[in-house]
Structures are given as C-alpha cells and as structure tokens.
Design a protein around this motif. Sequence first.
Motif, PDB file in Angstrom:
ATOM      1  N   GLU A  24      -0.181 -57.994-100.911  1.00  0.00           N
ATOM      2  CA  GLU A  24      -0.171 -56.543-100.783  1.00  0.00           C
ATOM      3  C   GLU A  24      -1.581 -56.009-101.003  1.00  0.00           C
ATOM      4  N   GLN A  25      -1.967 -55.026-100.244  1.00  0.00           N
ATOM      5  CA  GLN A  25      -3.293 -54.450-100.361  1.00  0.00           C
ATOM      6  C   GLN A  25      -3.295 -53.120 -99.641  1.00  0.00           C
ATOM      7  N   ASN A  26      -4.375 -52.364 -99.825  1.00  0.00           N
ATOM      8  CA  ASN A  26      -4.541 -51.147 -99.059  1.00  0.00           C
ATOM      9  C   ASN A  26      -4.818 -51.500 -97.604  1.00  0.00           C
ATOM     10  N   GLY A  74      -1.876 -54.045 -94.992  1.00  0.00           N
ATOM     11  CA  GLY A  74      -1.245 -53.529 -96.188  1.00  0.00           C
ATOM     12  C   GLY A  74       0.241 -53.319 -95.940  1.00  0.00           C
TER      13      GLY A  74
END
Length: 410
Positions: free
Chosen positions: A15-17, A139
């Motif tokens: 998960e990430q921006n 994301g």
Amino acid sequence: MLAAKTKTNNNTTPEQNTLYGILFIIGICHMLNDSIQAIIPAMFPILEKSMGLTFTQLGLISFALQVVSSVMQPVVGWYTDKKSMPYALPVGLTFTFFGVIGLSFAPTFTTIILSVLCIGIGSAVFHPEGSRVAYMAAGSRRGLAQSIYQVGGNSGQALAPVITALILVPLGQFGAIWFSLVAALAVGLLFYIARWYSQTLQKTVLIKKSKKSSTTSTQNSKAIKIALLMIVFIVFARSWYMSSMTNFYSFYIIEKYQYSISQSQVYIFIFLATGALGTFFGGPLADKFGKRNVILLSLLGSAPLAILLPFVGPYVAYGLVAVIGFILLSSFSVTVVYAQELLPGKIGTMSGLIVGLAFGMGAIGSIAIGSLADAIGLTSTIITMGFLPVLGILAFLLPSDKKLNEWNQI
C-alpha cells in the motif's frame, strides 16, 4: 521514491500513495509507443496506392504487428511475474527503434512485414511491464492509475490520422523515419522508469498471495474461468469493432462520401481522440460505480450507435464516431484491472493476456475483415461489424465487484 508498509495479498506492490509522477511518465511512454504503432495502419492508404496492395495484404501487415504482441505479451508477463526485469522496458523499445527505421526504407511487402515484427516485439515487452509499473504506482486508485497509463496509449493511437495528414501524405513512406526520434525519446524515458522500478523492488518485499486467499481462489476457480471466458468474448467484440474502424472505416468514408485520404482521417482521429477521453474517465468511474457496470455499459451503450453509423450522412457521422469512441473505450483500462483482480497474484500475466488478447483479436480481425471486404464489399462489411458491441450483454455473467472483493479478501 516512496517506500511503504507491506500490507497486501498481491505480489506486486505494498500500500502506498498514488505516484502521479511515475504514472504520467509511463503514460507518456505509452503514448510514444502506440503512436509508433499507429503509423502502420495510418500508412495503409499510402501503401495501397504505392505498392498496389489488396485489403487482405493490408490485413496481413496488421496481423504481423499484432499477433507478435498478442502471443508474446502474456509470455513476457508470466516470466516477469516470476523474475522481475525492470530494464526490459527500454530494451524492448530499442527493437521498435530499429523497426521504424526499417519500415521507412522497406522496398517490398516482405521487408515491411519484417519491420513491423520488430515493432511488435517492442510492444509485446512494453505493455505488460508498463501495466505493472502503473499497478505499482497506483496505491489504492487502481482504476485511475490504469486509465492514466492506458489513455497514453489511446492518445498515441489517435495521432494516426494526424500523422497521415501532416507527415505521411506529403512525405510518403519515408516520412516514418521521423518516428525513430520518437522511439529514441521513449527509450530515454524508460531508462528513468526502469531505474525507479529497480530501486522500488530493492526497497519492497513483494508478497505472494496469502494461503487463505489462495484457497479462496481455488474454491472459486470454476467461476473465475467462466469470468475470464466472458472477458475474452467482450475483448473480441470490442477489438474487432475497433479493427474495422481504425483499419477500414477510412476506406468506407472515401468510397461513400467521395472524400480524400486526409478528410477521411478526421473521422478516425475523432473516434480515437474521444476514445482516449473515454479511457481516462472509465477508470475513475469504475472506482466509483464498479468495474462490471462500466464494462457492461461501454458495449451495450455504444451498440445502437454503431449499428446506425453506416446509414447516416457525413456530418452526423462526425458526432456518432465521437460518442461511440468515448463510450466503447471507457472499458479498455477497466477490463485490465478487472482481470488483474480476478487473479491478483498474476498481475503481469493478466495484463499481458488481456492487452495481448486485444492485439491478437484485432490481428485476426484485420485479416478476417479485410477478406470479408474483398468478398462482399466494404459497405456490407462495415454494416455487419456494427452489431459486434451487442456481445457486451455477456458482461451480465461477470461476477460483481463485491464478489471479487469477497474472493480476494480486499
């Protein structure tokens, strides 16, 4: 570069921006790659006159380009699912670079085929890996990310009629040489992407699906297979209709309205340009209203207009091709994301399969539609192709987005 906490059951990215910078660059590279591919069908009217090629031979040229991509894309995706190869991206576009140079100097039908095979190899490497980059940078906004990536490709395709009118008509076949510069630019940008890709892999632990998720997928394997089969039919309907429009509708315009090559290309530009817009908006709409709903409405919504198109006058046709392009192509990126979420542990394979399938179906369609046009006439062929989007009714058989989420424990 953004490192993030590993919390996912996929084998691609934590998960990430959403990394918009990476997405825009890979989208630009997609535009450059597909604009190069677009010069091949854009050259059809010129090659028909200069070399005296038949519709069937033109279909074979398209087949040579597309079948290599369709066969190799899932293979590339499958291999890179097992062993990451970030620098395959610039290497693949190097093949395209040499293919463009060969195309601009090709003296015979055979050398044209060999040149487009090189371009096809570059495309086969780029598409699954480019889609993987979009997935890694997405994301939580997978639909939007895939739309940004795919709209680049559709924008490149939309440049085909502009290329024809401004470059290929005045310069002829040799005008394709200018696209060696486009290929060189793409290679440079892809070295930057490959460096980010490599650094991200070094910082990130790529996790395969959890045992529980794997069991869930096994329990629903029959439903997944049926869903993939429905996706195949949907891609078939969309790809064959797209092939009829991009490869042969310009000939129909010239024949029916007595327009020039340049005038006929305006219709194709409108169709592909609005299709690019549809591709962009399709992803965010799918994030909000569901992927299956967008897939369903994109084909059934365009079907009545596609059936009507051959029977209208030249001015009404401008509006119809614009609306058809927007609606029909709104499902392009969504179909890829839907397939990825059917089998979330095989991102590259699914990307290569669905995009490669679109190329492959278009390749077969190019030959079949060209042969049909030679056999029964262009007008009858265009009328027949207008009924293909009706097959979108098969989307009713696809599992809902809620069901996909239950299967994948999202």
